[in-house]
Write a protein that holds these residues in place. Structure first.
Motif, PDB file in Angstrom:
ATOM      1  N   LEU A  36       0.974  -1.288  -0.049  1.00  0.00           N
ATOM      2  CA  LEU A  36      -0.199  -0.238   0.044  1.00  0.00           C
ATOM      3  C   LEU A  36       0.894   1.289   0.216  1.00  0.00           C
ATOM      4  N   ALA A  37       2.233   1.181   0.908  1.00  0.00           N
ATOM      5  CA  ALA A  37       3.045   2.280   0.904  1.00  0.00           C
ATOM      6  C   ALA A  37       3.319   2.444  -1.036  1.00  0.00           C
ATOM      7  N   ALA A  38       3.804   1.509  -1.244  1.00  0.00           N
ATOM      8  CA  ALA A  38       3.773   1.813  -2.715  1.00  0.00           C
ATOM      9  C   ALA A  38       2.933   1.549  -4.173  1.00  0.00           C
ATOM     10  N   LEU A  39       1.792   2.139  -3.659  1.00  0.00           N
ATOM     11  CA  LEU A  39       0.636   2.135  -4.196  1.00  0.00           C
ATOM     12  C   LEU A  39       0.569   3.058  -4.415  1.00  0.00           C
ATOM     13  N   ASP A  40       0.641   4.237  -3.128  1.00  0.00           N
ATOM     14  CA  ASP A  40       0.667   5.699  -2.403  1.00  0.00           C
ATOM     15  C   ASP A  40       1.454   6.156  -3.192  1.00  0.00           C
ATOM     16  N   ASP A  41       2.361   6.067  -3.019  1.00  0.00           N
ATOM     17  CA  ASP A  41       3.950   5.803  -3.690  1.00  0.00           C
ATOM     18  C   ASP A  41       3.147   7.108  -5.534  1.00  0.00           C
ATOM     19  N   LEU A  42       3.304   5.834  -6.057  1.00  0.00           N
ATOM     20  CA  LEU A  42       3.148   5.840  -7.811  1.00  0.00           C
ATOM     21  C   LEU A  42       1.874   6.884  -7.939  1.00  0.00           C
ATOM     22  N   VAL A  43       0.428   6.693  -7.275  1.00  0.00           N
ATOM     23  CA  VAL A  43      -0.726   7.590  -6.880  1.00  0.00           C
ATOM     24  C   VAL A  43      -0.034   8.239  -7.777  1.00  0.00           C
ATOM     25  N   ARG A  44       0.568   9.206  -6.213  1.00  0.00           N
ATOM     26  CA  ARG A  44       0.696  10.633  -6.050  1.00  0.00           C
ATOM     27  C   ARG A  44       1.738  11.096  -7.417  1.00  0.00           C
ATOM     28  N   THR A  45       2.998  10.266  -7.983  1.00  0.00           N
ATOM     29  CA  THR A  45       4.126  10.318  -8.545  1.00  0.00           C
ATOM     30  C   THR A  45       2.814   9.977 -10.212  1.00  0.00           C
ATOM     31  N   ALA A  46       2.075   9.177 -10.159  1.00  0.00           N
ATOM     32  CA  ALA A  46       1.227   9.560 -12.001  1.00  0.00           C
ATOM     33  C   ALA A  46       0.036  10.972 -11.637  1.00  0.00           C
ATOM     34  N   VAL A  47      -0.395  11.183 -10.622  1.00  0.00           N
ATOM     35  CA  VAL A  47      -1.418  12.915 -10.225  1.00  0.00           C
ATOM     36  C   VAL A  47      -0.577  13.236 -11.129  1.00  0.00           C
ATOM     37  N   ARG A  48       0.754  13.345 -10.506  1.00  0.00           N
ATOM     38  CA  ARG A  48       1.670  15.066 -10.887  1.00  0.00           C
ATOM     39  C   ARG A  48       2.169  14.831 -12.753  1.00  0.00           C
ATOM     40  N   MET A  49       2.632  13.547 -12.684  1.00  0.00           N
ATOM     41  CA  MET A  49       2.837  13.874 -14.300  1.00  0.00           C
ATOM     42  C   MET A  49       1.761  13.833 -15.239  1.00  0.00           C
ATOM     43  N   MET A  50       0.491  12.993 -14.640  1.00  0.00           N
ATOM     44  CA  MET A  50      -0.741  13.189 -15.525  1.00  0.00           C
ATOM     45  C   MET A  50      -1.213  14.973 -15.840  1.00  0.00           C
ATOM     46  N   ASP A  51      -1.259  15.092 -14.520  1.00  0.00           N
ATOM     47  CA  ASP A  51      -0.686  17.004 -14.611  1.00  0.00           C
ATOM     48  C   ASP A  51      -0.351  17.994 -15.541  1.00  0.00           C
ATOM     49  N   ASN A  52       1.234  17.551 -15.338  1.00  0.00           N
ATOM     50  CA  ASN A  52       1.932  18.084 -15.972  1.00  0.00           C
ATOM     51  C   ASN A  52       1.902  17.247 -18.106  1.00  0.00           C
ATOM     52  N   VAL A  53       1.464  16.680 -17.681  1.00  0.00           N
ATOM     53  CA  VAL A  53       0.339  16.566 -19.240  1.00  0.00           C
ATOM     54  C   VAL A  53      -0.902  17.143 -20.417  1.00  0.00           C
ATOM     55  N   VAL A  54      -1.277  17.861 -19.144  1.00  0.00           N
ATOM     56  CA  VAL A  54      -2.147  18.610 -19.550  1.00  0.00           C
ATOM     57  C   VAL A  54      -1.439  19.716 -19.886  1.00  0.00           C
ATOM     58  N   ASP A  55      -0.939  20.637 -19.387  1.00  0.00           N
ATOM     59  CA  ASP A  55       0.317  21.424 -19.316  1.00  0.00           C
ATOM     60  C   ASP A  55       1.108  21.419 -20.943  1.00  0.00           C
ATOM     61  N   ARG A  72      -8.365  20.808 -16.095  1.00  0.00           N
ATOM     62  CA  ARG A  72      -7.637  20.267 -15.901  1.00  0.00           C
ATOM     63  C   ARG A  72      -7.914  18.705 -15.495  1.00  0.00           C
ATOM     64  N   ARG A  73      -8.785  18.394 -16.384  1.00  0.00           N
ATOM     65  CA  ARG A  73      -9.062  16.775 -16.186  1.00  0.00           C
ATOM     66  C   ARG A  73      -7.981  15.434 -16.666  1.00  0.00           C
ATOM     67  N   ILE A  74      -7.688  14.708 -15.181  1.00  0.00           N
ATOM     68  CA  ILE A  74      -7.616  13.338 -15.697  1.00  0.00           C
ATOM     69  C   ILE A  74      -8.176  12.560 -14.957  1.00  0.00           C
ATOM     70  N   GLY A  75      -7.521  11.603 -16.109  1.00  0.00           N
ATOM     71  CA  GLY A  75      -8.083   9.943 -15.295  1.00  0.00           C
ATOM     72  C   GLY A  75      -7.353   8.756 -15.142  1.00  0.00           C
ATOM     73  N   LEU A  76      -7.194   8.635 -13.685  1.00  0.00           N
ATOM     74  CA  LEU A  76      -6.196   7.386 -13.464  1.00  0.00           C
ATOM     75  C   LEU A  76      -6.620   6.501 -13.037  1.00  0.00           C
ATOM     76  N   GLY A  77      -6.226   5.215 -13.286  1.00  0.00           N
ATOM     77  CA  GLY A  77      -7.036   3.735 -13.166  1.00  0.00           C
ATOM     78  C   GLY A  77      -6.384   2.972 -12.786  1.00  0.00           C
ATOM     79  N   VAL A  78      -5.738   1.812 -13.261  1.00  0.00           N
ATOM     80  CA  VAL A  78      -6.379   0.186 -13.079  1.00  0.00           C
ATOM     81  C   VAL A  78      -6.052  -0.687 -14.305  1.00  0.00           C
ATOM     82  N   THR A  79      -4.417  -1.688 -13.882  1.00  0.00           N
ATOM     83  CA  THR A  79      -3.900  -2.287 -14.956  1.00  0.00           C
ATOM     84  C   THR A  79      -4.001  -3.518 -14.253  1.00  0.00           C
TER      85      THR A  79
END
Length: 180
Positions: A36-55, A72-79
């Protein structure tokens, strides 16, 4: 139009996926668990990266750029969800798997909201942010009170954060794991 999520006129579809199977340790043993700690870190990194993609995106129409910038819509999901469940000894579709999936999705949503709050502190909230309207939305109905308080105090960078897309092609590139 986007096949994965309803969009407003000129809305842009920006999707990303967390490969849940890569976060399992001790797969297929009695000690199997999702980190769960790795999940939290990965989600936070993904949100930052996707927010940068908007710009960084170059939209073909000015209306698309305006819509993307305003929300600033993003859609983070799972596979890899079914694979992760199997690695933990849970049969996909079972009540236990559904309960575990719900807990993981809540952890993803919580981390995504808090990451977006951190981005709002750093870069500002999305231009159309209105705390009362945002906090009254259905997506926050079941969110933890500390997350709601952080949003009220600091704003949030992204109007929309999560989306569960089919991820068929992404799952192939992610090592042929089960799709979202």
């Amino acid at each position: 139009p986007c096949g994965e999520q309803p969009l407003p006129p000129y809305g842009a579809c920006l999707l990303g996926s967390i490969n849940m199977a890569t976060l399992v340790t001790g797969a297929f043993t009695t000690k199997a668990r999702l980190d769960l700690a790795a999940l939290d870190d990965l989600v936070r990194t993904a949100v930052r990266m996707m927010d940068n993609v908007v710009d960084a995106s170059r939209f073909p129409l000015p209306e698309q750029a305006e819509e993307a910038a305003n929300k600033r819509r993003i859609g983070l999901g799972v596979t890899g969800l079914a694979d992760a469940l199997l690695m933990l000894g849970l049969r996909y579709g079972s009540e236990a798997a559904a309960t575990q999936t719900e807990a993981w999705m809540k952890a993803i949503a919580r981390a995504a909201y808090l990451a977006s709050v951190d981005l709002a502190r750093e870069k500002g909230a999305f231009p159309l942010f209105d705390a009362d309207k945002f906090l009254a939305s259905g997506s926050l109905r079941h969110m933890d009170e500390d997350v709601k308080a952080a949003i009220r105090q600091h704003g949030i960078r992204n109007a929309l954060l999560t989306s569960i897309a089919p991820t068929g092609t992404i799952s192939l590139y992610a090592g042929n794991v089960s799709s979202g």
